[in-house]
Write an enzyme that holds these catalytic residues in place. Structure first.
Site: not given
Length: 320
Positions: A19, A209, A258, A125, A100-101
């Site tokens: 993102q 996170h 994560q 998510r 991340s994503l």
């Protein structure tokens, strides 16, 4: 001859952004000449129940920036570029990673997750993340120009009983922190006092996170339990510890962890370099990871695929 060396001995990694890389109009330059891009978005739209390509091309930006919309949009972007890469005869990378994503995108492209399963998964998510913390209660901030240890000390000083911690170790001198809004603001002030070149609160709706995401991680764990996951055909280096996993349960644990543990991106890139990667192909819109990767491994070649010219260059450079 191993994966990543099947063209001319070029050992490269393919990386997928998270993102923040989204923008209205992204990948639009591929639309006419490369039908696979729009086809990939059509496949995602069938899962989501709305026209994802139209949202990506026309906006509005506020809608694209909603976490549960952003995540499928970026997943589809990375998968579309990977499919295009293979369609154009691109070489196989020796390893993959995603920020991340982007880790989900890597797992799809490595064959561990089905694309349609992943589209539904990352939309969920995003919802889990947004539900975990009321809007305005959490925040994230970028800290530039301090050592990692100085950022950790600033967070410890700023916590005062609230959550604030390092969320992304992006590159040397670039760390993002996340937590409760007031604690993040105190961490920004502490970082400035410690000599940070820049410390600024980011325009995000979710404090990713950090420990505030534990409720989302619980829901994600339950969601992942029923999801088919295969051993990846290409090693995927995970954010939580910069190590690959080959078993389904290990991948599930890494994805859940994560959410509430920091993204160790600098370690991931160094781990790939230690395994022989000399170039990093960024499959996604923009050049965020390319800029970070060059700071992490100064001698590395970075090749963003965000437009047709970048695709042509990357295909040529990885072919030897």
């Amino acid at each position: 001859m191993g994966a990543g060396e099947d063209r001319a001995g070029v050992n490269f990694a393919m990386v997928f952004p998270g993102q923040g890389s989204q923008s209205v109009g992204m990948l639009g330059a591929f639309d006419e000449a490369f039908p696979v891009v729009r086809q990939t978005y059509a496949e995602a739209s069938g899962v989501l129940g709305y026209d994802l390509w139209r949202l990506v091309q026309a906006g509005p930006e506020t809608e694209l920036d909603r976490t549960e919309r952003t995540q499928p949009a970026l997943l589809a972007a990375g998968v579309a570029l990977w499919r295009l890469w293979r369609e154009q005869g691109g070489a196989s990378p020796s390893m993959m990673a995603g920020h991340s994503l982007g880790e989900y995108t890597a797992l799809v492209c490595a064959g561990a997750l089905e694309f349609t399963d992943a589209v539904a998964l990352v939309a969920d998510r995003g919802r889990y993340m947004q539900d975990a913390v009321p809007r305005g209660a959490g925040a994230m901030a970028a800290i530039l120009g301090l050592e990692d240890e100085q950022v950790l000390a600033a967070c410890e000083q700023a916590a005062q009983g609230e959550v604030v911690s390092a969320a992304n170790f992006n590159a040397p001198g670039q760390v993002v922190v996340a937590g409760a809004a007031a604690a993040v603001q105190r961490a920004v002030e502490a970082a400035r006092s410690a000599g940070a070149k820049r410390a600024v609160v980011l325009a995000v709706s979710v404090p990713s996170h950090c420990a505030l995401m534990r409720p989302a991680a619980v829901r994600l764990t339950e969601r992942l339990a029923g999801l088919a996951i295969r051993a990846p055909g290409i090693p995927v280096v995970h954010n939580v510890d910069a190590a690959p996993r080959s078993d389904a349960d290990g991948i599930r644990e890494a994805l859940a962890a994560q959410l509430h543990r920091p993204v160790r991106w600098a370690e991931c890139v160094r781990a790939m370099a230690s395994r022989g990667a000399s170039a990093y192909v960024e499959a996604g819109p923009g050049k965020v990871l390319s800029a970070l990767n060059r700071r992490i491994v100064a001698e590395a070649t970075v090749l963003p695929l965000g437009d047709p010219e970048g695709l042509r260059e990357a295909l040529a450079r990885t072919a030897g």
